[in-house]
Design a protein around this motif. Structure first.
Motif, PDB file in Angstrom:
ATOM      1  N   ASP A 113       0.785  -1.671   0.179  1.00 27.53           N
ATOM      2  CA  ASP A 113       0.170   0.523   0.109  1.00 27.53           C
ATOM      3  C   ASP A 113       0.814   1.339   0.246  1.00 27.53           C
ATOM      4  O   ASP A 113       0.665   2.418  -0.819  1.00 27.53           O
ATOM      5  CB  ASP A 113      -1.039  -0.172   1.487  1.00 27.53           C
ATOM      6  CG  ASP A 113      -1.709  -0.749   1.499  1.00 27.53           C
ATOM      7  OD1 ASP A 113      -2.793  -1.309  -0.542  1.00 27.53           O
ATOM      8  OD2 ASP A 113      -2.882  -1.399   2.088  1.00 27.53           O
ATOM      9  N   ALA A 114       1.608   1.315   0.831  1.00 20.52           N
ATOM     10  CA  ALA A 114       2.913   2.123   0.987  1.00 20.52           C
ATOM     11  C   ALA A 114       3.914   2.767  -0.339  1.00 20.52           C
ATOM     12  O   ALA A 114       3.741   3.788  -1.156  1.00 20.52           O
ATOM     13  CB  ALA A 114       3.804   1.977   2.303  1.00 20.52           C
ATOM     14  N   ALA A 115       3.846   1.382  -1.179  1.00 24.51           N
ATOM     15  CA  ALA A 115       4.522   1.826  -2.365  1.00 24.51           C
ATOM     16  C   ALA A 115       3.511   1.998  -4.100  1.00 24.51           C
ATOM     17  O   ALA A 115       3.668   3.100  -4.285  1.00 24.51           O
ATOM     18  CB  ALA A 115       4.834   0.015  -2.773  1.00 24.51           C
ATOM     19  N   VAL A 140       0.605   3.526  -3.103  1.00 29.45           N
ATOM     20  CA  VAL A 140       0.777   5.815  -2.390  1.00 29.45           C
ATOM     21  C   VAL A 140       2.014   6.542  -4.000  1.00 29.45           C
ATOM     22  O   VAL A 140       1.603   7.121  -4.155  1.00 29.45           O
ATOM     23  CB  VAL A 140       0.782   6.251  -1.037  1.00 29.45           C
ATOM     24  CG1 VAL A 140       0.970   7.365  -1.060  1.00 29.45           C
ATOM     25  CG2 VAL A 140      -0.625   4.835  -0.335  1.00 29.45           C
ATOM     26  N   ARG A 141       3.476   5.452  -3.038  1.00 29.04           N
ATOM     27  CA  ARG A 141       4.644   6.513  -3.265  1.00 29.04           C
ATOM     28  C   ARG A 141       3.773   6.298  -5.735  1.00 29.04           C
ATOM     29  O   ARG A 141       4.880   6.966  -5.434  1.00 29.04           O
ATOM     30  CB  ARG A 141       5.610   5.965  -3.394  1.00 29.04           C
ATOM     31  CG  ARG A 141       6.043   6.084  -1.531  1.00 29.04           C
ATOM     32  CD  ARG A 141       7.603   5.486  -1.268  1.00 29.04           C
ATOM     33  NE  ARG A 141       7.672   3.974  -1.505  1.00 29.04           N
ATOM     34  CZ  ARG A 141       7.953   3.274  -0.726  1.00 29.04           C
ATOM     35  NH1 ARG A 141       7.175   3.732   0.494  1.00 29.04           N
ATOM     36  NH2 ARG A 141       7.743   1.809  -0.859  1.00 29.04           N
ATOM     37  N   LEU A 142       4.272   5.198  -5.475  1.00 26.14           N
ATOM     38  CA  LEU A 142       3.947   5.180  -7.715  1.00 26.14           C
ATOM     39  C   LEU A 142       2.703   6.374  -7.700  1.00 26.14           C
ATOM     40  O   LEU A 142       2.954   6.506  -8.767  1.00 26.14           O
ATOM     41  CB  LEU A 142       3.457   3.868  -7.293  1.00 26.14           C
ATOM     42  CG  LEU A 142       3.739   3.611  -9.047  1.00 26.14           C
ATOM     43  CD1 LEU A 142       5.032   3.763  -9.550  1.00 26.14           C
ATOM     44  CD2 LEU A 142       3.148   2.079  -9.078  1.00 26.14           C
ATOM     45  N   ARG A 143       2.011   6.802  -6.911  1.00 26.13           N
ATOM     46  CA  ARG A 143       0.498   7.034  -7.623  1.00 26.13           C
ATOM     47  C   ARG A 143       0.943   8.726  -7.791  1.00 26.13           C
ATOM     48  O   ARG A 143       1.310   9.789  -8.939  1.00 26.13           O
ATOM     49  CB  ARG A 143      -0.198   7.026  -6.692  1.00 26.13           C
ATOM     50  CG  ARG A 143      -1.247   6.046  -7.309  1.00 26.13           C
ATOM     51  CD  ARG A 143      -2.778   6.223  -6.155  1.00 26.13           C
ATOM     52  NE  ARG A 143      -2.884   4.995  -6.236  1.00 26.13           N
ATOM     53  CZ  ARG A 143      -3.730   4.383  -5.570  1.00 26.13           C
ATOM     54  NH1 ARG A 143      -3.829   5.154  -4.355  1.00 26.13           N
ATOM     55  NH2 ARG A 143      -4.338   3.560  -5.375  1.00 26.13           N
ATOM     56  N   ALA A 144       2.285   9.022  -6.154  1.00 27.65           N
ATOM     57  CA  ALA A 144       2.619  10.968  -6.032  1.00 27.65           C
ATOM     58  C   ALA A 144       3.970  10.680  -7.132  1.00 27.65           C
ATOM     59  O   ALA A 144       3.806  11.958  -8.137  1.00 27.65           O
ATOM     60  CB  ALA A 144       3.575  10.521  -5.366  1.00 27.65           C
ATOM     61  N   SER A 145       4.512  10.042  -7.779  1.00 24.79           N
ATOM     62  CA  SER A 145       5.162   9.957  -8.945  1.00 24.79           C
ATOM     63  C   SER A 145       4.646  10.032 -10.159  1.00 24.79           C
ATOM     64  O   SER A 145       5.125  11.283 -10.848  1.00 24.79           O
ATOM     65  CB  SER A 145       6.005   8.951  -9.151  1.00 24.79           C
ATOM     66  OG  SER A 145       6.927   8.412  -7.691  1.00 24.79           O
ATOM     67  N   GLU A 147       2.456  11.292 -10.582  1.00 26.88           N
ATOM     68  CA  GLU A 147       0.487  12.411 -10.838  1.00 26.88           C
ATOM     69  C   GLU A 147       2.047  14.037 -10.907  1.00 26.88           C
ATOM     70  O   GLU A 147       2.055  14.742 -11.949  1.00 26.88           O
ATOM     71  CB  GLU A 147       0.289  12.637  -9.340  1.00 26.88           C
ATOM     72  CG  GLU A 147      -0.769  12.121  -9.221  1.00 26.88           C
ATOM     73  CD  GLU A 147      -1.552  12.276  -7.931  1.00 26.88           C
ATOM     74  OE1 GLU A 147      -1.487  12.829  -7.513  1.00 26.88           O
ATOM     75  OE2 GLU A 147      -2.418  11.693  -7.932  1.00 26.88           O
TER      76      GLU A 147
END
Length: 143
Positions: A55-57, A59-64, A66
């Motif tokens: 889940d944390a990965a 979130v980081r992937l979505r942020a990257s 975006e």
């Protein structure tokens, strides 16, 4: 004690003796189940930890993703005026190329007279460049 009591006690002892191996097997099975349960609990904890990390990965992937999308949009927006400028320059260059082609075609008959014109000194650099272009064009046309 009577014979019936002795007989009942012997039967009871035989049944208890027969039950002991079943009790030992049951105890071993229960021990294995407890061991497997602790291993399963450890696996469940590991699985929940892996799910949390996934889940944390994400979130980081979505942020990257975006951030990359915003950067692409910014660069695209910055490239739009350059694209328009390049289109304008290409249109101007095509117009100038057409005009130059017309001048070259009009100057080819004069290229045959170039030796006579060469006797007169040329006035400007533009005239010298035009004569050189005409001479090259006439040389290529002769081949």
């Amino acid at each position: 004690m009577s014979m019936l009591e002795w007989l009942l006690q012997v039967v009871l002892l035989a049944l208890l003796g027969a039950a002991i191996p079943f009790a030992l097997r049951l105890e071993r099975s229960l021990r294995e189940i407890r061991r497997d349960r602790s291993a399963m609990e450890g696996s469940a904890q590991g699985l929940s930890e892996a799910a949390r990390m996934a889940d944390a990965a994400m979130v980081r992937l979505r942020a990257s993703a975006e951030l990359a999308g915003r950067q692409v949009a910014e660069r695209t927006a910055a490239a739009e005026p350059l694209r328009d400028d390049l289109r304008y320059l290409i249109e101007r260059a095509e117009t100038l190329a057409d005009r130059l082609e017309g001048l070259v075609r009009a100057g080819r008959p004069l290229a045959n007279e170039a030796p006579r014109a060469a006797e007169q000194p040329l006035q400007s650099q533009a005239e010298r460049d035009l004569m050189r272009a005409l001479a090259l064009g006439a040389g290529k046309a002769g081949r």
